[in-house]
Design a protein around this motif. Structure first.
Motif, PDB file in Angstrom:
ATOM      1  N   ARG A 161       0.834  -1.207   0.000  1.00  0.00           N
ATOM      2  CA  ARG A 161       0.000   0.000   0.000  1.00  0.00           C
ATOM      3  C   ARG A 161       0.868   1.257   0.000  1.00  0.00           C
ATOM      4  NH1 ARG A 161      -2.610  -3.478  -1.085  1.00  0.00           N
ATOM      5  NH2 ARG A 161      -4.624  -4.203  -0.277  1.00  0.00           N
ATOM      6  N   GLY A 164       2.110   2.194  -3.270  1.00  0.00           N
ATOM      7  CA  GLY A 164       1.108   2.508  -4.276  1.00  0.00           C
ATOM      8  C   GLY A 164       0.547   1.295  -4.978  1.00  0.00           C
ATOM      9  N   THR A 166      -2.050  -0.634  -4.949  1.00  0.00           N
ATOM     10  CA  THR A 166      -3.357  -0.562  -4.315  1.00  0.00           C
ATOM     11  C   THR A 166      -4.200  -1.815  -4.485  1.00  0.00           C
ATOM     12  OG1 THR A 166      -4.273   0.473  -6.311  1.00  0.00           O
ATOM     13  CG2 THR A 166      -3.431   1.939  -4.585  1.00  0.00           C
ATOM     14  N   ASP A 187       0.899  -3.158 -10.594  1.00  0.00           N
ATOM     15  CA  ASP A 187       1.510  -3.167  -9.264  1.00  0.00           C
ATOM     16  C   ASP A 187       2.886  -3.826  -9.278  1.00  0.00           C
ATOM     17  OD1 ASP A 187      -0.663  -1.874  -8.224  1.00  0.00           O
ATOM     18  OD2 ASP A 187      -1.337  -3.515  -6.935  1.00  0.00           O
ATOM     19  N   ARG A 190       5.461  -1.426 -10.536  1.00  0.00           N
ATOM     20  CA  ARG A 190       5.852  -0.490  -9.475  1.00  0.00           C
ATOM     21  C   ARG A 190       6.882  -1.120  -8.552  1.00  0.00           C
ATOM     22  NH1 ARG A 190      -0.017   0.357  -8.789  1.00  0.00           N
ATOM     23  NH2 ARG A 190      -0.587   2.277  -9.880  1.00  0.00           N
ATOM     24  N   GLU A 342       5.909   5.974  -1.093  1.00  0.00           N
ATOM     25  CA  GLU A 342       4.706   6.236  -1.861  1.00  0.00           C
ATOM     26  C   GLU A 342       5.107   6.489  -3.297  1.00  0.00           C
ATOM     27  OE1 GLU A 342       1.933  10.055  -2.237  1.00  0.00           O
ATOM     28  OE2 GLU A 342       1.787   9.083  -0.303  1.00  0.00           O
ATOM     29  N   LEU A 358       0.832   5.992 -12.097  1.00  0.00           N
ATOM     30  CA  LEU A 358      -0.074   6.169 -10.979  1.00  0.00           C
ATOM     31  C   LEU A 358      -0.628   7.578 -11.024  1.00  0.00           C
ATOM     32  CD1 LEU A 358      -1.151   4.819  -8.368  1.00  0.00           C
ATOM     33  CD2 LEU A 358       0.653   6.047  -7.169  1.00  0.00           C
ATOM     34  N   ARG A 361      -2.586   9.733  -5.188  1.00  0.00           N
ATOM     35  CA  ARG A 361      -1.768   9.447  -4.015  1.00  0.00           C
ATOM     36  C   ARG A 361      -2.426   8.358  -3.192  1.00  0.00           C
ATOM     37  NH1 ARG A 361       1.885  13.259  -2.387  1.00  0.00           N
ATOM     38  NH2 ARG A 361       1.470  12.902  -0.206  1.00  0.00           N
ATOM     39  N   VAL A 362      -1.617   7.571  -2.515  1.00  0.00           N
ATOM     40  CA  VAL A 362      -2.122   6.488  -1.670  1.00  0.00           C
ATOM     41  C   VAL A 362      -2.016   6.926  -0.223  1.00  0.00           C
ATOM     42  CG1 VAL A 362      -1.810   4.109  -0.967  1.00  0.00           C
ATOM     43  CG2 VAL A 362      -1.388   4.782  -3.328  1.00  0.00           C
TER      44      VAL A 362
END
Length: 486
Positions: A161, A164, A166, A187, A190, A342, A358, A361-362
């Motif tokens: 998380r 990022g 998610t 993901d 990332r 993040e 992305l 923002r997470v």
């Protein structure tokens, strides 16, 4: 006679031409087969893929990038991320023993085959994950870092998380089947970029093509490393439900991309699809950008809470050598996790074919704390056929030093070749100033020949305090490091 020679010569020429034509036909057929295989892979209903420009964050290609998929052994990328973070924070060292519980030892193949009650080093665990994709080693590392695999999975999800990721949820450390363990191609891209950018001192492990474990030589499952120009890792994965997965990092000619293929129908189909993606989209990647990280550090308060396990004082045995956290003698049961991250990707140019990786923002609540307790080291693992309890017999390979230095040392990174390790030392020395003025730079080769990785170290410190203070000064100058006994 002359006619006879002429006929023979003509016959030989004809045979040569036939062989040449057959060779060309076979080569063409192989190229066509690869192309058809790659196209069929893209049409596979399980398939998902993405290619990201690692310098800009722009998406160069995507297909089903946000569809939930099973990660399989791509899970070990996060296990390694957490391991590298613990190394950088000084909670463990490459030489820390990783004990194998009954649960860890009982994991399904592929695995190193370490019996319950024995142990390996953290570095052997890392190498086991990046080459063999060892399920038992992944579980043992998770138990070491989290106290239990279930809690480690919570830590992994919290980290996802913060990065990022998610749509990613972890339930174990190795990727063996669990219907609740899901992720997406986006993901995983990332995570691949985060591994490269957050831990350059450890990233060289992903290019390991083989290593020695006892009398075994373990070869990497990643067939693109060493066969596709510029590919320097990262990880393969497979289960029946997931299909064949692959995350690849490519850095060459000033360009840098990370590609993800998930749900492949077979190893050749998956690998051919990744080759096609690299050939097509690497030339389209930017030669500008960097070295600014695409993933920025997020406040620790944004990390979901994970309850720390209760550890009896008698069960805590901090190492007497190895990296020394600043709070080593002040905190015995728990310590704060290093700041998590993040994703803050650069905005892409306005274009239908290039989108930011992305867009939002997470934000997640609370804080994360983990136990820093190191279990009492178990006996060193010795393969059964050796029948010897000597720790020296279970090192993964020979250790060679370019300069021998005793006492306390400061390590600033690990690189796939000696020149790169020396470059790390030169860069650290230029930033370290007077704290490294009398230090002696040297490298330690871990592995054999082309499979060696090199630890970049400074020696010559009088005692622990000098080494720790030097490392603190280096960190303030932006150099990752830790102090340990040689």
């Amino acid at each position: 006679m002359s006619r006879s020679v002429s006929i023979a010569s003509s016959s030989r020429s004809g045979n040569f031409l036939k062989r040449a034509l057959i060779g060309w036909a076979l080569a063409a057929a192989m190229i066509l087969a690869d192309s058809v295989s790659a196209e069929a892979e893209a049409a596979n209903p399980k398939y998902a893929g993405i290619v990201v420009d690692a310098k800009t964050g722009n998406i160069l290609y995507s297909e089903n990038p946000d569809r939930l998929q099973y990660p399989a052994s791509l899970t070990k990328m996060m296990t390694l991320y957490m391991t590298f973070e613990a190394l950088e924070a000084g909670r463990i060292s490459l030489d820390t023993r990783v004990p194998f519980s009954t649960h860890a030892s009982a994991q399904a193949p592929t695995k190193l085959g370490v019996k319950a009650g024995n142990s390996i080093s953290v570095e052997q665990g890392i190498l086991g994950l990046v080459t063999l994709s060892a399920n038992d080693a992944a579980t043992a590392l998770g138990e070491l870092l989290g106290g239990s695999e279930d809690r480690f999975a919570q830590m992994m999800t919290a980290k996802a998380r913060a990065l990022g990721m998610t749509r990613t949820t972890y339930r174990n450390a190795n990727g063996l089947p669990n219907t609740a363990q899901m992720t997406t191609a986006r993901d995983q891209a990332r995570l691949g970029i985060a591994l490269r950018q957050h831990f350059p001192q450890f990233y060289g492990y992903f290019s390991t093509r083989s290593f020695k474990f006892g009398k075994r030589v373990i070869n990497s499952h990643n067939r693109l490393v060493g066969s596709v120009r510029g590919v320097d890792g990262i990880k393969t994965g497979y289960t029946r439900a997931a299909g064949f997965n692959l995350v690849s990092s490519v850095q060459t000619d000033g360009r840098s991309i990370v590609g993800v293929v998930m749900g492949g129908a077979s190893t050749p189909a998956r690998d051919n699809q990744m080759r096609k993606l690299i050939a097509t989209y690497l030339p389209k990647a930017s030669t500008r950008g960097g070295p600014t990280n695409l993933i920025a550090q997020a406040p620790a308060s944004q990390v979901p809470a994970v309850a720390a396990p209760k550890v009896a004082a008698a069960d805590v045995d901090l190492p007497h050598s190895g990296p020394v956290p600043d709070t080593r003698y002040e905190v015995a049961a728990a310590a704060e996790v290093a700041p998590t991250s993040e994703v803050a990707y650069a905005e892409a140019p306005s274009s239908k074919s290039a989108n930011p990786l992305l867009s939002a923002r997470v934000v997640a609540p609370a804080t994360e704390k983990v136990a820093a307790a190191i279990p009492t080291p178990a006996p060193a693992y010795v393969p059964e056929e050796q029948g010897d309890t000597s720790v020296d017999d279970v090192t993964t390979a020979s250790t060679k030093q370019s300069t021998v230095a005793g006492g306390w040392v400061v390590q600033v990174g690990v690189s796939p070749n000696q020149k790169a390790a020396m470059d790390l030392l030169d860069a650290a020395k230029s930033k370290g100033g007077k704290v490294l003025r009398s230090a002696k730079p040297f490298t330690v080769a871990f592995g054999d020949g082309a499979n060696a990785v090199y630890r970049a170290r400074f020696g010559g410190f009088d005692d622990q305090r000098d080494a720790v203070n030097a490392c603190k000064a280096l960190k303030k100058a932006g150099v990752s490091c830790w102090a340990s006994m040689q």
